[in-house]
Motif scaffolding. Sequence first.
Motif, PDB file in Angstrom:
ATOM      1  N   GLU A 398       0.832  -1.210   0.000  1.00 68.33           N
ATOM      2  CA  GLU A 398       0.000   0.000   0.000  1.00 68.33           C
ATOM      3  C   GLU A 398       0.860   1.251   0.000  1.00 68.33           C
ATOM      4  N   PHE A 399       1.922   1.239   0.806  1.00 68.98           N
ATOM      5  CA  PHE A 399       2.814   2.406   0.862  1.00 68.98           C
ATOM      6  C   PHE A 399       3.419   2.684  -0.511  1.00 68.98           C
ATOM      7  N   PHE A 400       3.881   1.644  -1.188  1.00 67.15           N
ATOM      8  CA  PHE A 400       4.490   1.846  -2.512  1.00 67.15           C
ATOM      9  C   PHE A 400       3.446   2.272  -3.539  1.00 67.15           C
ATOM     10  N   ALA A 401       2.236   1.727  -3.444  1.00 65.92           N
ATOM     11  CA  ALA A 401       1.171   2.086  -4.382  1.00 65.92           C
ATOM     12  C   ALA A 401       0.806   3.563  -4.254  1.00 65.92           C
ATOM     13  N   ASN A 402       0.874   4.084  -3.031  1.00 67.40           N
ATOM     14  CA  ASN A 402       0.532   5.494  -2.797  1.00 67.40           C
ATOM     15  C   ASN A 402       1.687   6.443  -3.062  1.00 67.40           C
ATOM     16  N   LYS A 403       2.859   5.883  -3.356  1.00 70.04           N
ATOM     17  CA  LYS A 403       4.045   6.664  -3.750  1.00 70.04           C
ATOM     18  C   LYS A 403       4.464   7.692  -2.698  1.00 70.04           C
ATOM     19  N   GLY A 404       4.346   7.310  -1.435  1.00 64.28           N
ATOM     20  CA  GLY A 404       4.823   8.189  -0.369  1.00 64.28           C
ATOM     21  C   GLY A 404       6.261   7.863  -0.019  1.00 64.28           C
ATOM     22  N   ASP A 405       6.802   8.567   0.963  1.00 58.52           N
ATOM     23  CA  ASP A 405       8.156   8.275   1.428  1.00 58.52           C
ATOM     24  C   ASP A 405       8.106   7.014   2.279  1.00 58.52           C
ATOM     25  N   ILE A 406       8.661   5.932   1.782  1.00 60.15           N
ATOM     26  CA  ILE A 406       8.495   4.616   2.393  1.00 60.15           C
ATOM     27  C   ILE A 406       9.032   4.578   3.816  1.00 60.15           C
ATOM     28  N   HIS A 407      10.161   5.226   4.071  1.00 57.85           N
ATOM     29  CA  HIS A 407      10.766   5.151   5.397  1.00 57.85           C
ATOM     30  C   HIS A 407       9.971   5.956   6.427  1.00 57.85           C
ATOM     31  N   SER A 408       9.432   7.090   6.017  1.00 61.77           N
ATOM     32  CA  SER A 408       8.585   7.865   6.924  1.00 61.77           C
ATOM     33  C   SER A 408       7.290   7.114   7.218  1.00 61.77           C
ATOM     34  N   PRO A 424      13.035  13.851  11.067  1.00 61.56           N
ATOM     35  CA  PRO A 424      14.076  13.292  10.188  1.00 61.56           C
ATOM     36  C   PRO A 424      14.907  12.209  10.870  1.00 61.56           C
ATOM     37  N   LYS A 425      15.163  12.396  12.182  1.00 59.28           N
ATOM     38  CA  LYS A 425      15.943  11.405  12.928  1.00 59.28           C
ATOM     39  C   LYS A 425      15.197  10.076  13.000  1.00 59.28           C
ATOM     40  N   GLU A 426      13.892  10.137  13.301  1.00 67.52           N
ATOM     41  CA  GLU A 426      13.083   8.912  13.377  1.00 67.52           C
ATOM     42  C   GLU A 426      12.998   8.241  12.017  1.00 67.52           C
ATOM     43  N   ARG A 427      12.853   9.033  10.979  1.00 65.87           N
ATOM     44  CA  ARG A 427      12.796   8.476   9.617  1.00 65.87           C
ATOM     45  C   ARG A 427      14.078   7.738   9.280  1.00 65.87           C
ATOM     46  N   ASN A 428      15.221   8.360   9.563  1.00 65.36           N
ATOM     47  CA  ASN A 428      16.510   7.743   9.256  1.00 65.36           C
ATOM     48  C   ASN A 428      16.770   6.523  10.128  1.00 65.36           C
ATOM     49  N   HIS A 429      16.317   6.582  11.383  1.00 64.85           N
ATOM     50  CA  HIS A 429      16.463   5.427  12.267  1.00 64.85           C
ATOM     51  C   HIS A 429      15.750   4.213  11.684  1.00 64.85           C
ATOM     52  N   PHE A 430      14.530   4.400  11.231  1.00 61.88           N
ATOM     53  CA  PHE A 430      13.776   3.257  10.733  1.00 61.88           C
ATOM     54  C   PHE A 430      14.249   2.814   9.350  1.00 61.88           C
ATOM     55  N   LYS A 431      14.827   3.701   8.606  1.00 64.69           N
ATOM     56  CA  LYS A 431      15.469   3.276   7.362  1.00 64.69           C
ATOM     57  C   LYS A 431      16.604   2.300   7.682  1.00 64.69           C
ATOM     58  N   THR A 432      17.408   2.665   8.660  1.00 70.28           N
ATOM     59  CA  THR A 432      18.516   1.795   9.075  1.00 70.28           C
ATOM     60  C   THR A 432      18.009   0.492   9.670  1.00 70.28           C
TER      61      THR A 432
END
Length: 548
Positions: A398-408, A424-432
């Motif tokens: 669903e996230f990819f279908a909606n074309k949002g920022d996947i990590h956020s 931004p810190k939380e986003r980068n944390h979950f990307k990692t």
Amino acid sequence: MTCFRFGGTEKGEGILPHDLKLYGYGFLPRIKTEEGSIEDDGVYFLPMLKSDYLPHSAKWDFLKKLIESPKIMKICCNAQLVLRDFYKIFGTYGVKPKNVFDPIIAAWMLNSDLESHTFIELIYHFTKKTQQATLADSNIHRFVEDMVDSLHLWDLLTENIVKFGLMDAYKLEMKVLPILSKMEVIGIGFDRDCLGKYKNTLQEKLEDIKSEATKLVGHPVLLTSPKQVATVIYDEMKLSVSGKATKNGQKSTAEEVLSQIDHPFPKLVIEYRQISKYLSTWIENTSLSAYSKEISYLPLRKQFQQPAQKEYYEDQIRIRAHWKQVGTGTGRLSCKEPNLQNLPKTTMMIEIGEGKSVDLTVRNAFVSREGYTLLGADYSQIEMRILGHMANDKYLLEFFANKGDIHSLIASRTLGKPIDQISPKERNHFKTIVYAVLYGMGPKTLSGILKISIQESSNFISKFLGKFPDVKKFIDYTVNKAKEASEVRTILGRRRVIDFSDVHRGERQALNSVIQGSAADIIKLAMISVEKKIAKTPALQNVRLLLQ
């Protein structure tokens, strides 16, 4: 079909590939008899050093017809090197190889984790010839034996390729092989002056740091020497660091230790090391790999006085790296001399005076020929998309279908916060965190990367898997199936043998190989599609695939 080369020494020691002269080509034909059986038809050798009974042009015409014939199967170890000769002679689109198969790539597909995939080692491993008989370098004096060994190796490998259902994946690899040969011949344009200026700037900065360090310490110190740096910090300056500052009984000067010390000297040491590494790895090594056309393109034509249509890239200094098809366990391509896949994306900012700085970007040294443009294309979040597809996770899909920022979006779901409140810190944390899960990274390693406690790291991983249960199911299924079969398969059926003697390593490899290997499959399909489009479109006749 095998080619034989020689250099300035009997074994070719210390000889670069472009310095090796071509001895000739060996052949061991197999023919179909009237009774329908297949028999070997003797061993033949086509010498290429001298234009004796047959002119070179006639020899190359014969070789071109052979390599382009769709009716004749060519079994050729190190086919990438062989095809490179043809592209140098006839131009990268002046010859169209067909039905070329490389036993070495077949061996790699059966077991990508063998210690070595050289011809000699594979003969020993698969045919069980005595080690004494295979230790000698393969050369012109052994060409009959090499031809027989090559064919024997091929028979053994193809039997297993079919047995394990790898033929389609193997044929895909053989379509990629000529593309890599072309990429090695073409190379990429390079601006020596750009890196020359960078080198001067960095060397001047290193001298400034050494002078500043000498003033602080009161005597010269070799900043690249851990022993001298430790003596200055711990014995002379009596500086302390919180936590454990020793490793294997020695006082540590690692960056994570020095960065905790509030003093200008350790900061100078860190800066000096970073600049030195950047200089040696990316500036000096890359510059050494830049050759003009006279070194890496024309010698083969000069050797055989063979004319060919001049290609658009021949009058430019270029870097021609070596692309390895059998260099990884996951199926990804690797590159060396130099590694063009790992060039730093970030800009290094160097302070050169009060309030003045200069930005250095290694990638600026790679240039197109005048009138042309370098075009880069990449898949967005390919490994995350493969995870969503293979796990059939409704949230990721669903996230990819909606074309949002996947990590956020992942951070928002995991933390239970609206996406506009994700920092931004939380986003980068979950990307990692997500990539740590994909690559089998444990809480301890992840905690070191994120600079958090092991317990916090473990909690983050648990929260993510709890909010994406289909991902957890996929991971468990992949690992358990790998333990049962001692192998995993990619999206196109590529196989990797998994050894679970080290359980954690085996689990990590199992998941990593499925995701990264599937990404490699898709990228190779894209390379083949691009190459087909170029070949069939007149408007793209001067477009070339340079890097992957």
